[in-house]
Design a protein around this motif. Structure first.
Motif, PDB file in Angstrom:
ATOM      1  N   UNK A  27       0.769  -1.236   0.000  1.00 38.83           N
ATOM      2  CA  UNK A  27       0.000   0.000   0.000  1.00 38.83           C
ATOM      3  C   UNK A  27       0.810   1.302   0.000  1.00 38.83           C
ATOM      4  N   UNK A  28       2.071   1.241   0.380  1.00 40.62           N
ATOM      5  CA  UNK A  28       2.847   2.491   0.534  1.00 40.62           C
ATOM      6  C   UNK A  28       3.884   2.624  -0.571  1.00 40.62           C
ATOM      7  N   UNK A  29       4.021   3.845  -1.063  1.00 38.81           N
ATOM      8  CA  UNK A  29       5.050   4.155  -2.056  1.00 38.81           C
ATOM      9  C   UNK A  29       6.020   5.173  -1.454  1.00 38.81           C
ATOM     10  N   UNK A  30       7.252   5.134  -1.912  1.00 37.95           N
ATOM     11  CA  UNK A  30       8.277   6.101  -1.486  1.00 37.95           C
ATOM     12  C   UNK A  30       8.921   6.709  -2.726  1.00 37.95           C
ATOM     13  N   UNK A  31       9.662   7.779  -2.534  1.00 35.57           N
ATOM     14  CA  UNK A  31      10.416   8.394  -3.627  1.00 35.57           C
ATOM     15  C   UNK A  31      11.846   7.868  -3.558  1.00 35.57           C
ATOM     16  N   UNK A  32      12.290   7.213  -4.622  1.00 34.14           N
ATOM     17  CA  UNK A  32      13.639   6.635  -4.610  1.00 34.14           C
ATOM     18  C   UNK A  32      14.693   7.702  -4.894  1.00 34.14           C
ATOM     19  N   UNK A  33      15.956   7.296  -4.973  1.00 35.51           N
ATOM     20  CA  UNK A  33      17.056   8.253  -5.119  1.00 35.51           C
ATOM     21  C   UNK A  33      17.068   8.917  -6.490  1.00 35.51           C
ATOM     22  N   UNK A  34      16.314   8.352  -7.428  1.00 39.22           N
ATOM     23  CA  UNK A  34      16.203   8.967  -8.750  1.00 39.22           C
ATOM     24  C   UNK A  34      15.012   9.914  -8.819  1.00 39.22           C
ATOM     25  N   UNK A  35      14.307  10.073  -7.684  1.00 41.90           N
ATOM     26  CA  UNK A  35      13.168  10.985  -7.638  1.00 41.90           C
ATOM     27  C   UNK A  35      11.870  10.388  -8.153  1.00 41.90           C
ATOM     28  N   UNK A 101       8.570  14.863   8.610  1.00 40.59           N
ATOM     29  CA  UNK A 101       7.179  15.207   8.301  1.00 40.59           C
ATOM     30  C   UNK A 101       6.929  15.201   6.793  1.00 40.59           C
ATOM     31  N   UNK A 102       7.920  15.644   6.026  1.00 38.29           N
ATOM     32  CA  UNK A 102       7.784  15.609   4.556  1.00 38.29           C
ATOM     33  C   UNK A 102       7.641  14.168   4.066  1.00 38.29           C
ATOM     34  N   UNK A 103       8.452  13.260   4.637  1.00 34.89           N
ATOM     35  CA  UNK A 103       8.364  11.858   4.238  1.00 34.89           C
ATOM     36  C   UNK A 103       7.049  11.235   4.699  1.00 34.89           C
ATOM     37  N   UNK A 104       6.582  11.650   5.886  1.00 32.11           N
ATOM     38  CA  UNK A 104       5.297  11.161   6.382  1.00 32.11           C
ATOM     39  C   UNK A 104       4.174  11.570   5.434  1.00 32.11           C
ATOM     40  N   UNK A 105       4.145  12.850   5.038  1.00 32.08           N
ATOM     41  CA  UNK A 105       3.100  13.310   4.114  1.00 32.08           C
ATOM     42  C   UNK A 105       3.188  12.567   2.788  1.00 32.08           C
ATOM     43  N   UNK A 106       4.408  12.383   2.283  1.00 26.02           N
ATOM     44  CA  UNK A 106       4.573  11.697   0.999  1.00 26.02           C
ATOM     45  C   UNK A 106       4.043  10.267   1.069  1.00 26.02           C
ATOM     46  N   UNK A 107       4.404   9.537   2.147  1.00 27.00           N
ATOM     47  CA  UNK A 107       3.944   8.150   2.281  1.00 27.00           C
ATOM     48  C   UNK A 107       2.426   8.101   2.483  1.00 27.00           C
ATOM     49  N   UNK A 108       1.912   8.991   3.328  1.00 26.21           N
ATOM     50  CA  UNK A 108       0.471   9.001   3.613  1.00 26.21           C
ATOM     51  C   UNK A 108      -0.323   9.306   2.338  1.00 26.21           C
ATOM     52  N   UNK A 109       0.143  10.278   1.552  1.00 25.02           N
ATOM     53  CA  UNK A 109      -0.556  10.651   0.318  1.00 25.02           C
ATOM     54  C   UNK A 109      -0.434   9.601  -0.771  1.00 25.02           C
TER      55      UNK A 109
END
Length: 521
Positions: A27-35, A101-109
C-alpha cells in the motif's frame, strides 16, 4: 461495488500483525534516489527490523539504512489498522523533524484512495484522521513531547544526540499505552544514555530488545556510491584496489563480508574525514561505534579486535545442560549472573578477583576467574546481591575451581565479605599483604587495599598482559568496559555513566595470579 471473496481474504491476511511487511509493500510508495515514486520494497535490514519488533526496542545502526523511513510506514499502518491510535515521531533537531514530516506526508498521500482516511488536520507537523488516529512529528527538547496523549507507537530518532534524554524518555514512557511499540534508534555519539541503554539491553539488564545494523550488510542502499568511489580511486591510483593493498583492519572487514567496492568507498570516505569518525558513523561492530580515542587506558584497536574475534569464533559460555556438577547455589545464577567458558581441570590452579558493591542496584559485584595460563574461564556479576550473600557465592566458585586463590578488594562490601569467608566458611586461600601497626609491628592483612598508587600498578599489569597477548578474554562485557576505561587528570576509571567493575575484578585476579603462594583451605 463490493469486493471479491478472494480479495476480502487477502485484506484480512494483510491486516494481521505478523504481515506488517506485506502491508507496507502493498500500500505504501516512497520516492527513490532517482526521484521516482515506487512501491516501498523493504531491504533485508528493514525486514529484519520489522519482523523482530517487540514492545521496547533499541537500535544502533550505521548511517542512512532507512530505518526511520520504515518507522514512518509502521506508524501509518498503526493508524489505519487500529483506529484511535496516537503515534509520535521525535527527531533530534528541527531540520530532521521537517524532513520526517515531509516523508510522512509523501507516504500518507501515496496510499490508495479507498484506504487513506480523510484528515481533520494536515499541518503543523501533525496528521489527524477522521478515524481518531493521529501522527505527530516533534523535535527533541519540545516541552510537550507527549502532550497528555496515550501513545501506541513511538519512534525516537538519533537519540544519542538529544539534550536531556533521561528527562524526555521518562516523560514519553509514562505516556505509552498497553501493547504499544517504542523504538529508540541512533548512530553512536560517544558514551551516554544511549550507549548505556544499548549495552544493558545486550547484557539483558533492561527490557529493551537490541538491534545492530552495520554498514557492510546494509550496502544495498549504497551501490551507486560504491561504483562512484571505485571510479575515483582508479582515476587517482591508476588501478582498482586489490586484496594485496589491504591493511590489517581492511582484511578483517573482508572476512566480515565487505566487498572490494565497499572497501574502496570506505577508503575514499576516510580520506575526507577520519578513521574515528568512520567508526562512529559506519561501524562494522557495535562496540567499534563507541570507541573512545585519546585518553583510553587500553589500546582500543586491540580491544576491538578481541571483540571481533569473539564474534568470528562464536565464543559463548558453556550451556547449562552440559554442566553436571555445578553446586545448587551457582545453578540458580547460571546464565543470568554466572557464566563459564571452561570447566575446572583436576590439578590446575585458578585465580579469582572480586570487586564488590553494597548490592543496592548501582555498582556491580563482580567475580572474575583466570586459569594459570591467564585465560578468563568464568565471570559473575550482579548489582543487587548483598555482601553477606556474595561471600557464599565467592566461596562456592572458589571451591568449584579447585580452591582457587582469591583476591578481594577491601572497600565497599569487601570487608564484611572477607570476614565471612575467613571465619564462617574457613576459606584460607586468599591474597594477603603486609603492613605495620602504630607500634611498627608487621601485620598480615587479607584482601587488597586499592588506592591511587596500587590501582595504577594493578591496571598497568593488566594492560601489559593484555597488550602482550599473555591473557585471553572471553567476556564481551569485560572488553566493553575496557573501551570506556580512561585516565583523566591522573585518575583511572570508567567514563561518566559507565561501569568498571569487571575491569577491577580482572586486575585483582591478576594480582592473585602473580602471588607465589597458595594456602591450604
Amino acid at each position: 461495488m463490493g469486493i471479491s471473496k478472494e480479495n476480502a481474504m487477502k485484506l484480512k491476511w494483510l491486516w494481521q500483525d505478523e504481515n506488517k511487511i506485506e502491508w507496507i509493500e502493498s500500500f505504501i510508495k516512497i520516492v527513490n534516489k532517482e526521484g521516482k515514486k515506487v512501491p516501498f520494497i523493504l531491504t533485508q535490514e528493514q525486514k529484519t527490523f520489522v519482523k523482530g519488533l517487540e514492545a521496547e526496542n533499541i537500535v544502533l545502526k550505521s548511517r542512512q539504512l532507512g530505518l526511520s523511513v520504515v518507522s514512518i510506514a509502521l506508524a501509518i499502518r498503526q493508524c489505519i489498522v487500529y483506529p484511535n491510535s496516537c503515534c509520535l515521531l521525535v527527531s533530534h533537531d528541527q531540520k530532521s523533524c521537517n524532513a520526517v514530516f515531509d516523508k510522512l506526508k509523501q507516504q500518507f498521500n501515496s496510499l490508495p484512495k479507498w484506504l487513506k482516511p480523510d484528515t481533520i488536520a494536515n499541518n503543523r507537523q501533525e496528521i489527524k484522521m477522521v478515524n481518531g488516529s493521529k501522527i505527530t512529528c516533534v523535535c527533541a527538547g519540545n516541552k510537550e513531547l507527549s502532550r497528555g496523549d496515550t501513545l501506541q507507537f513511538v519512534h525516537l530518532s538519533e537519540f544519542a544526540f538529544w539534550k536531556n534524554p533521561e528527562k524526555h524518555l521518562n516523560s514519553i514512557t509514562q505516556a505509552i499505552g498497553t501493547g504499544a511499540t517504542l523504538i529508540i534508534e541512533s548512530t553512536a555519539n560517544g558514551v551516554n544514555l544511549f550507549h548505556d541503554l544499548y549495552f544493558k539491553s545486550k547484557n539483558k539488564e533492561n527490557s529493551f530488545k537490541p538491534y545492530f545494523f552495520n554498514w557492510i550488510d546494509g550496502g544495498s542502499l549504497f551501490k551507486e556510491k560504491y561504483k562512484e568511489a571505485v571510479k575515483k580511486y582508479k582515476s587517482i591510483n591508476g588501478k582498482n584496489l586489490s586484496e594485496n593493498d589491504l591493511d590489517e583492519e581492511e582484511k578483517e572487514l573482508l572476512k566480515l563480508g565487505a566487498s572490494m567496492e565497499q572497501l574502496t568507498w570506505r577508503r575514499m570516505t576516510i580520506s575526507k574525514t577520519s578513521l574515528e569518525q568512520f567508526h562512529q558513523e559506519y561501524p562494522s561492530t557495535d562496540t567499534e561505534a563507541f570507541i573512545i580515542s585519546g585518553n583510553s587506558v587500553f589500546d582500543n584497536k586491540k580491544v576491538s579486535q578481541a571483540l571481533t574475534n569473539i564474534k568470528n569464533n562464536k565464543i559463548k559460555y558453556i550451556d547449562k545442560k552440559n554442566i553436571i556438577d555445578l553446586p545448587s547455589l551457582l545453578k540458580q545464577e547460571y546464565g543470568k549472573s554466572f557464566f563459564m567458558w571452561k570447566l575446572p581441570k583436576m590439578g590446575e590452579k585458578y585465580y579469582i578477583g572480586a570487586d564488590l558493591s553494597e548490592g543496592v542496584g548501582q555498582d556491580f559485584s563482580v567475580i572474575e576467574v583466570l586459569n594459570s595460563d591467564g585465560e578468563q574461564v568464568a565471570e559473575f556479576y550482579n548489582n543487587k546481591i548483598k555482601p553477606y550473600r556474595m561471600a557464599e557465592i565467592i566461596d562456592a566458585i572458589g571451591r568449584y575451581y579447585n580452591k582457587a586463590l582469591i583476591c578481594v578488594e577491601k572497600a565497599s562490601g569487601g570487608h564484611s565479605t572477607i570476614a565471612r569467608l575467613r571465619y564462617e566458611f574457613k576459606y584460607m586461600n586468599m591474597v594477603k599483604y603486609k603492613s605495620y601497626d602504630e607500634f611498627n609491628r608487621m601485620v598480615w592483612n587479607v584482601g587488597f587495599d586499592t588506592n591511587s598508587k596500587t590501582k595504577s600498578l594493578i591496571i598497568n599489569d593488566f594492560i601489559e598482559l593484555f597488550e602482550k597477548r599473555l591473557m585471553v578474554i572471553n567476556s564481551e562485557r569485560l572488553l566493553q568496559e575496557m573501551q570506556v576505561f580512561v585516565s583523566d587528570n591522573g585518575k583511572m576509571g570508567a567514563v561518566s555513566g559507565s561501569h568498571d567493575d569487571t575491569v577491577m575484578a580482572t586486575a585483582l585476579a591478576i594480582v592473585a595470579m602473580k602471588q607465589k603462594y597458595h594456602y591450604k583451605c
